[in-house]
Scaffold this motif. Structure first.
Motif, PDB file in Angstrom:
ATOM      1  N   GLY A  85       0.818  -1.209   0.000  1.00  0.00           N
ATOM      2  CA  GLY A  85       0.000   0.000   0.000  1.00  0.00           C
ATOM      3  C   GLY A  85       0.848   1.253   0.000  1.00  0.00           C
ATOM      4  N   ILE A  86       1.903   1.266   0.810  1.00  0.00           N
ATOM      5  CA  ILE A  86       2.799   2.414   0.869  1.00  0.00           C
ATOM      6  C   ILE A  86       3.466   2.639  -0.486  1.00  0.00           C
ATOM      7  N   SER A  87       3.984   1.566  -1.078  1.00  0.00           N
ATOM      8  CA  SER A  87       4.689   1.688  -2.353  1.00  0.00           C
ATOM      9  C   SER A  87       3.778   2.207  -3.457  1.00  0.00           C
ATOM     10  N   ARG A  88       2.566   1.679  -3.521  1.00  0.00           N
ATOM     11  CA  ARG A  88       1.640   2.119  -4.565  1.00  0.00           C
ATOM     12  C   ARG A  88       1.278   3.591  -4.418  1.00  0.00           C
ATOM     13  N   GLU A  89       1.096   4.034  -3.186  1.00  0.00           N
ATOM     14  CA  GLU A  89       0.738   5.439  -2.980  1.00  0.00           C
ATOM     15  C   GLU A  89       1.927   6.353  -3.226  1.00  0.00           C
ATOM     16  N   LEU A  90       3.124   5.927  -2.834  1.00  0.00           N
ATOM     17  CA  LEU A  90       4.306   6.745  -3.108  1.00  0.00           C
ATOM     18  C   LEU A  90       4.529   6.911  -4.606  1.00  0.00           C
ATOM     19  N   THR A  91       4.225   5.860  -5.376  1.00  0.00           N
ATOM     20  CA  THR A  91       4.369   5.951  -6.827  1.00  0.00           C
ATOM     21  C   THR A  91       3.509   7.078  -7.393  1.00  0.00           C
ATOM     22  N   LEU A  92       2.311   7.234  -6.861  1.00  0.00           N
ATOM     23  CA  LEU A  92       1.425   8.306  -7.322  1.00  0.00           C
ATOM     24  C   LEU A  92       1.998   9.682  -7.015  1.00  0.00           C
ATOM     25  N   HIS A  93       2.869   9.745  -6.011  1.00  0.00           N
ATOM     26  CA  HIS A  93       3.492  11.021  -5.632  1.00  0.00           C
ATOM     27  C   HIS A  93       4.911  11.139  -6.171  1.00  0.00           C
ATOM     28  N   ASP A  94       5.283  10.260  -7.095  1.00  0.00           N
ATOM     29  CA  ASP A  94       6.602  10.279  -7.725  1.00  0.00           C
ATOM     30  C   ASP A  94       7.706  10.249  -6.673  1.00  0.00           C
ATOM     31  N   SER A  95       7.536   9.369  -5.683  1.00  0.00           N
ATOM     32  CA  SER A  95       8.515   9.263  -4.611  1.00  0.00           C
ATOM     33  C   SER A  95       8.921   7.807  -4.438  1.00  0.00           C
ATOM     34  N   GLN A  96      10.156   7.599  -3.981  1.00  0.00           N
ATOM     35  CA  GLN A  96      10.701   6.261  -3.830  1.00  0.00           C
ATOM     36  C   GLN A  96      10.603   5.786  -2.386  1.00  0.00           C
ATOM     37  N   LEU A  97      10.490   4.481  -2.219  1.00  0.00           N
ATOM     38  CA  LEU A  97      10.455   3.865  -0.901  1.00  0.00           C
ATOM     39  C   LEU A  97      11.853   3.371  -0.550  1.00  0.00           C
ATOM     40  N   VAL A  98      12.348   3.763   0.615  1.00  0.00           N
ATOM     41  CA  VAL A  98      13.623   3.278   1.138  1.00  0.00           C
ATOM     42  C   VAL A  98      13.315   2.472   2.390  1.00  0.00           C
ATOM     43  N   LEU A  99      13.544   1.162   2.347  1.00  0.00           N
ATOM     44  CA  LEU A  99      13.181   0.280   3.452  1.00  0.00           C
ATOM     45  C   LEU A  99      14.365   0.129   4.411  1.00  0.00           C
ATOM     46  N   GLN A 128      -8.914  -6.014   8.895  1.00  0.00           N
ATOM     47  CA  GLN A 128      -8.501  -4.612   8.846  1.00  0.00           C
ATOM     48  C   GLN A 128      -7.907  -4.354   7.467  1.00  0.00           C
ATOM     49  N   ASP A 129      -8.075  -3.129   6.967  1.00  0.00           N
ATOM     50  CA  ASP A 129      -7.601  -2.789   5.626  1.00  0.00           C
ATOM     51  C   ASP A 129      -6.133  -2.389   5.712  1.00  0.00           C
ATOM     52  N   VAL A 130      -5.255  -3.384   5.706  1.00  0.00           N
ATOM     53  CA  VAL A 130      -3.832  -3.144   5.930  1.00  0.00           C
ATOM     54  C   VAL A 130      -3.233  -2.329   4.788  1.00  0.00           C
ATOM     55  N   GLU A 131      -3.525  -2.714   3.561  1.00  0.00           N
ATOM     56  CA  GLU A 131      -2.989  -1.964   2.419  1.00  0.00           C
ATOM     57  C   GLU A 131      -3.518  -0.541   2.413  1.00  0.00           C
ATOM     58  N   GLY A 132      -4.800  -0.389   2.701  1.00  0.00           N
ATOM     59  CA  GLY A 132      -5.396   0.948   2.748  1.00  0.00           C
ATOM     60  C   GLY A 132      -4.770   1.824   3.812  1.00  0.00           C
ATOM     61  N   MET A 133      -4.405   1.239   4.950  1.00  0.00           N
ATOM     62  CA  MET A 133      -3.751   2.022   5.996  1.00  0.00           C
ATOM     63  C   MET A 133      -2.370   2.479   5.541  1.00  0.00           C
ATOM     64  N   GLY A 134      -1.664   1.630   4.786  1.00  0.00           N
ATOM     65  CA  GLY A 134      -0.384   2.046   4.234  1.00  0.00           C
ATOM     66  C   GLY A 134      -0.534   3.234   3.300  1.00  0.00           C
ATOM     67  N   ARG A 135      -1.545   3.184   2.449  1.00  0.00           N
ATOM     68  CA  ARG A 135      -1.801   4.307   1.541  1.00  0.00           C
ATOM     69  C   ARG A 135      -2.126   5.581   2.325  1.00  0.00           C
ATOM     70  N   LEU A 136      -2.936   5.429   3.365  1.00  0.00           N
ATOM     71  CA  LEU A 136      -3.342   6.583   4.156  1.00  0.00           C
ATOM     72  C   LEU A 136      -2.147   7.212   4.869  1.00  0.00           C
ATOM     73  N   MET A 137      -1.225   6.401   5.347  1.00  0.00           N
ATOM     74  CA  MET A 137      -0.019   6.931   5.974  1.00  0.00           C
ATOM     75  C   MET A 137       0.749   7.825   5.000  1.00  0.00           C
ATOM     76  N   VAL A 138       0.868   7.384   3.746  1.00  0.00           N
ATOM     77  CA  VAL A 138       1.577   8.183   2.751  1.00  0.00           C
ATOM     78  C   VAL A 138       0.850   9.494   2.495  1.00  0.00           C
ATOM     79  N   ARG A 139      -0.472   9.437   2.343  1.00  0.00           N
ATOM     80  CA  ARG A 139      -1.225  10.666   2.068  1.00  0.00           C
ATOM     81  C   ARG A 139      -1.080  11.663   3.215  1.00  0.00           C
TER      82      ARG A 139
END
Length: 349
Positions: free
Chosen positions: A97-111, A308-319
């Motif tokens: 979820g985090i990765s997909r949302e970061l892609t929409l913001h043209d940002s990279q994920l560093v784990l 629980q919507d785990v992927e959705g929570m990841g997206r929400l954290m990014v937003r």
């Protein structure tokens, strides 16, 4: 036959000036379009983008950082050992979820993974270097040094999971995303009560994580006077669930239902119940938490669980983080979000 050409012309990359000349606008206008700035009329922006495509212009990252004051990267910090990250589907769903949302913001994920206390210094050095625009941190524990490190370097951060543990982010109003752990646990136990179960046990998660503590509270909300021997300690893993289930059966005459702190715990408990000859759900009803479909639909019988919507929570954290980076609220109660849960009924209860 002449050899390949050499010199500056052969290696030259298209410049902002070349894009400006091709599109018939100023260099400043090209810079605003390329770097995602506002204030450029759509016809002009379209001309710039067309020129960029025709010339094959690639923005210079260092120059872009100077203009936007952004690195185009976000650190995802998980305070769990590597084997947990890659064996628990909860983490893969949240990271997806985090990765997909970061892609929409043209940002990279560093784990960044925290295997032990020595890794905190490494994380601190990385954040001090200013390599990322912000941090998404989750799976915090009581002895976490991460919140203090993040505060020291003033890195915009959103937490996954409710803070509230001594030594973590407990004394601060910080932005976070979590599910309704307490309400979801209560719903699971009420379901078992409605089935007529009377000796309802709970295999809890780690006592140094708020999600586990909240689920214990939800269990106790429904069964405040339950036998303390029916509450056993797990650790959110299959092995921990199996150990706790064996301990429970050894010390108690026989629960007729078990609420497990997560689906991995439930799958371990189910294995031990089968080994001990206890039929599920006829003799012992079983409910998990998370609704990790790869687990819940693969068990025999399929697992009743709390979704629980785990992927959705990841997206929400990014937003939420991007809103802060764009000048949104600086933190506080208004930034916390508790998402709903839902009981998913399958054959185990």
């Amino acid at each position: 036959m002449p050899g390949p050409s050499h010199g500056p012309a052969a290696d030259a990359r298209p410049t902002l000036e070349a894009v400006a000349a091709r599109s018939g606008v100023s260099r400043a206008t090209v810079s605003r379009v390329v770097n995602g700035g506002a204030g450029v009329r759509k016809p002009l922006a379209d001309r710039v983008r067309k020129a960029v495509e025709e010339l094959g212009y690639v923005p210079n990252h260092a120059a872009r950082t100077l203009v936007t004051r952004r690195n185009g990267a976000v650190a995802v910090i998980i305070d769990e050992p590597e084997f947990r990250i890659f064996s628990d589907p909860f983490f893969s769903q949240q990271i997806r979820g985090i990765s997909r949302e970061l892609t929409l913001h043209d940002s990279q994920l560093v784990l960044l993974l925290v295997e032990g206390s020595g890794d905190f210094d490494r994380v601190a050095r990385y954040l001090a270097g200013g390599h990322v625009d912000g941090v998404l941190a989750f799976s915090l524990h009581t002895d976490d040094e991460l919140p203090a490190i993040i505060r020291r370097f003033r890195v915009p951060t959103v937490y996954g999971g409710r803070p509230g543990l001594p030594g973590a982010a407990s004394e601060l109003a910080v932005p976070y995303v979590d599910c309704d752990n307490r309400g979801g646990a209560a719903a699971a136990v009420r379901h078992l009560v409605a089935l007529g179960r009377r000796r309802i046990a709970h295999i809890a998660g780690p006592p140094d994580q708020t999600s586990a503590l909240d689920r214990v509270d939800g269990y106790r909300d429904v069964l405040p006077d339950n036998d303390p021997a029916l509450l056993v300690q797990g650790d959110f893993t299959v092995e921990g669930g199996a150990r706790a289930m064996a301990e429970l059966l050894d010390r108690h005459p026989g629960p007729d239902a078990v609420f497990a702190a997560n689906d991995l715990t439930a799958s371990g408990a189910l294995r031990v119940l089968r080994e001990r000859g206890r039929a599920v759900p006829d003799e012992v009803a079983l409910v998990g938490f998370d609704d990790m479909v790869s687990i819940a639909e693969a068990t025999d019988p399929p697992l009743t669980t709390v979704r629980q919507d785990v992927e959705g929570m990841g997206r929400l954290m990014v937003r939420m983080l991007m809103s802060r980076l764009d000048g949104g609220t600086g933190g506080g109660e208004q930034d916390s979000v508790i998402t709903p849960t839902e009981l998913v009924r399958r054959a185990s209860a």
